[in-house]
Design an enzyme around this catalytic site. Structure first.
Site, PDB file in Angstrom:
ATOM      1  N   SER A  36      44.352  35.854  51.077  1.00 19.46           N
ATOM      2  CA  SER A  36      42.059  36.487  52.066  1.00 19.46           C
ATOM      3  C   SER A  36      41.546  37.149  51.064  1.00 19.46           C
ATOM      4  O   SER A  36      41.350  36.575  50.583  1.00 19.46           O
ATOM      5  CB  SER A  36      42.733  36.745  53.991  1.00 19.46           C
ATOM      6  OG  SER A  36      43.290  35.476  54.538  1.00 19.46           O
ATOM      7  N   ASP A  91      37.334  37.845  37.392  1.00 16.86           N
ATOM      8  CA  ASP A  91      36.722  36.872  36.719  1.00 16.86           C
ATOM      9  C   ASP A  91      35.149  37.770  36.388  1.00 16.86           C
ATOM     10  O   ASP A  91      34.721  37.467  35.256  1.00 16.86           O
ATOM     11  CB  ASP A  91      35.804  36.201  38.195  1.00 16.86           C
ATOM     12  CG  ASP A  91      36.001  34.863  38.783  1.00 16.86           C
ATOM     13  OD1 ASP A  91      37.373  35.021  38.417  1.00 16.86           O
ATOM     14  OD2 ASP A  91      36.042  34.025  39.469  1.00 16.86           O
ATOM     15  N   LYS A 137      45.088  31.411  50.798  1.00 14.22           N
ATOM     16  CA  LYS A 137      43.887  31.710  51.612  1.00 14.22           C
ATOM     17  C   LYS A 137      42.538  31.655  51.800  1.00 14.22           C
ATOM     18  O   LYS A 137      42.088  32.985  51.307  1.00 14.22           O
ATOM     19  CB  LYS A 137      45.406  32.130  52.537  1.00 14.22           C
ATOM     20  CG  LYS A 137      43.968  32.592  54.319  1.00 14.22           C
ATOM     21  CD  LYS A 137      44.520  31.209  55.035  1.00 14.22           C
ATOM     22  CE  LYS A 137      43.313  30.872  56.091  1.00 14.22           C
ATOM     23  NZ  LYS A 137      41.839  31.362  55.767  1.00 14.22           N
TER      24      LYS A 137
END
Length: 392
Positions: free
Chosen positions: A307, A318, A332
């Site tokens: 999550s 990233d 999730k």
């Protein structure tokens, strides 16, 4: 995968998929506490999300209508809502009683009812105690890290998901309050015994810090409760100048999205953290400017990283800010919105999904680490930090 009893959501009918805290309630926490930018308004940190107009979700209306009709007929609104949620086919949908939802909010504040155990499932399915909270019922009973947990209230736990074991320890299915008892079957070496513990109201430190050899600072975040971001910033201020940091997110089941974004802000100088949609309306989460962008950073993850913890991991990976080491995360990335029902219970239904800055969809996929590692992940992290450090 590892678990700790404050952060397992209650399990009953329709709760099988709603295993943990949030981003399994990204908007559960937000709408309930005002900590997630639901309509483009600033949250507590003053951070805004870019949002389009939200539209009413007819699925929530259907659940509310089913609950209201049941109440008018003298039947259980909560049971009617559970049936409606079950028919929706939403794997993350769930219905919680008023008391369960309050317990959930207390957990976000760092308070919970339990016995003070952290546990993980080994590869052979055994459940092992990894940590015992000082002063907790488990500590008072002499339970130690490394002990094997064989049963909870005579139910064998070997092979069960840790989240289910945690739920048994908390007594979620029975709405067990502080003062109720739970009997544990334990083993240490060749010695097997049972202990009956009395659950207690406890507080948790979701952020713990320790110094590793060579000046490396290890910051472990077990869940994103209120104040987690500030605790991470404080740890960075106290870390030796220029020394590396290991951000340990293994077993982190999620939490308050604003706290995860605050943590990202500690390591980034503004910029994108994640994009998400709510019923088709696209929104954006940004970090605050001014974070430490030069200190070498490694993030540790595993199959219990979920999550909001995955959101943070994806942003750091990233953006090229951290080397991610460990194993693939849980996956999730869906968003639940809560709605109140006539009897005070709360229903959650999935309304959207989030993506990392590069557009990676996490739900059902997880995040792949830059370097695969199992039990030696921390040692690998220290090696990597040696290479990332200032050569001078």
């Amino acid at each position: 995968m590892s678990g700790h009893d404050p952060f397992c959501k209650p399990r009953r009918f329709g709760r099988g998929a709603a295993l943990t805290l949030v981003f399994a309630g990204v908007l559960v926490a937000g709408a309930a506490t005002g900590s997630f930018p639901d309509t483009g308004q600033a949250g507590p940190s003053g951070r805004r999300s870019t949002a389009g107009p939200a539209r009413t979700d007819t699925r929530h209306e259907a659940v509310r209508r089913a609950a209201a009709e049941a109440m008018a007929d003298g039947k259980s609104p909560m049971e009617a809502a559970e049936r409606a949620v079950s028919r929706s086919g939403d794997r993350w949908a769930a219905v919680y009683s008023e008391g369960e939802y309050q317990e959930f909010q207390d957990a976000l504040d760092g308070r919970y009812t339990g016995v003070g155990l952290w546990a993980r499932r080994e590869r052979d399915g055994r459940i092992e105690v990894t940590r015992v909270r000082p002063g907790s019922p488990a500590a008072d009973a002499g339970i130690r890290p490394g002990d094997r947990l064989r049963s909870v209230d005579r139910r064998p736990v070997a092979g069960r998901p840790v989240t289910e074991v945690v739920s048994l320890l908390r007594g979620d299915a029975e709405d067990a309050p502080a003062g109720t008892t739970v009997t544990l079957g334990l083993q240490r070496g060749t010695r097997a015994w049972t202990e009956t513990l009395r659950r207690a109201r406890l507080s948790t430190d979701s952020v713990t810090v320790r110094r590793l050899p060579g000046g490396v600072t290890l910051i472990r975040i077990s869940a994103f409760t209120r104040g987690s971001g500030d605790a991470v910033r404080a740890a960075l201020r106290q870390a030796p100048a220029g020394a590396g940091v290991v951000l340990d997110l293994r077993g982190n089941s999620g939490g308050l999205v604003t706290e995860a974004v605050d943590t990202a802000s500690a390591f980034l100088d503004g910029g994108l953290v994640a994009t998400y949609d709510v019923d088709g309306a696209q929104r954006v989460l940004h970090a605050d400017p001014g974070g430490d962008t030069t200190r070498p950073l490694v993030a540790l993850v595993d199959g219990g990283t979920m999550s909001a913890a995955e959101m943070l991991t994806g942003a750091l990976q990233d953006r090229g800010r951290a080397v991610v080491i460990g194993s693939r995360t849980f996956g999730k990335g869906s968003i639940q919105m809560p709605t109140g029902l006539p009897d005070g219970s709360v229903a959650e239904l999935t309304v959207g999904h989030y993506r990392t800055p590069s557009g990676h969809a996490v739900d059902g996929r997880g995040i792949t680490p830059d370097l695969e590692a199992g039990p030696t992940a921390l040692q690998r992290a220290e090696t990597v930090l040696t290479g990332l450090g200032d050569p001078s």
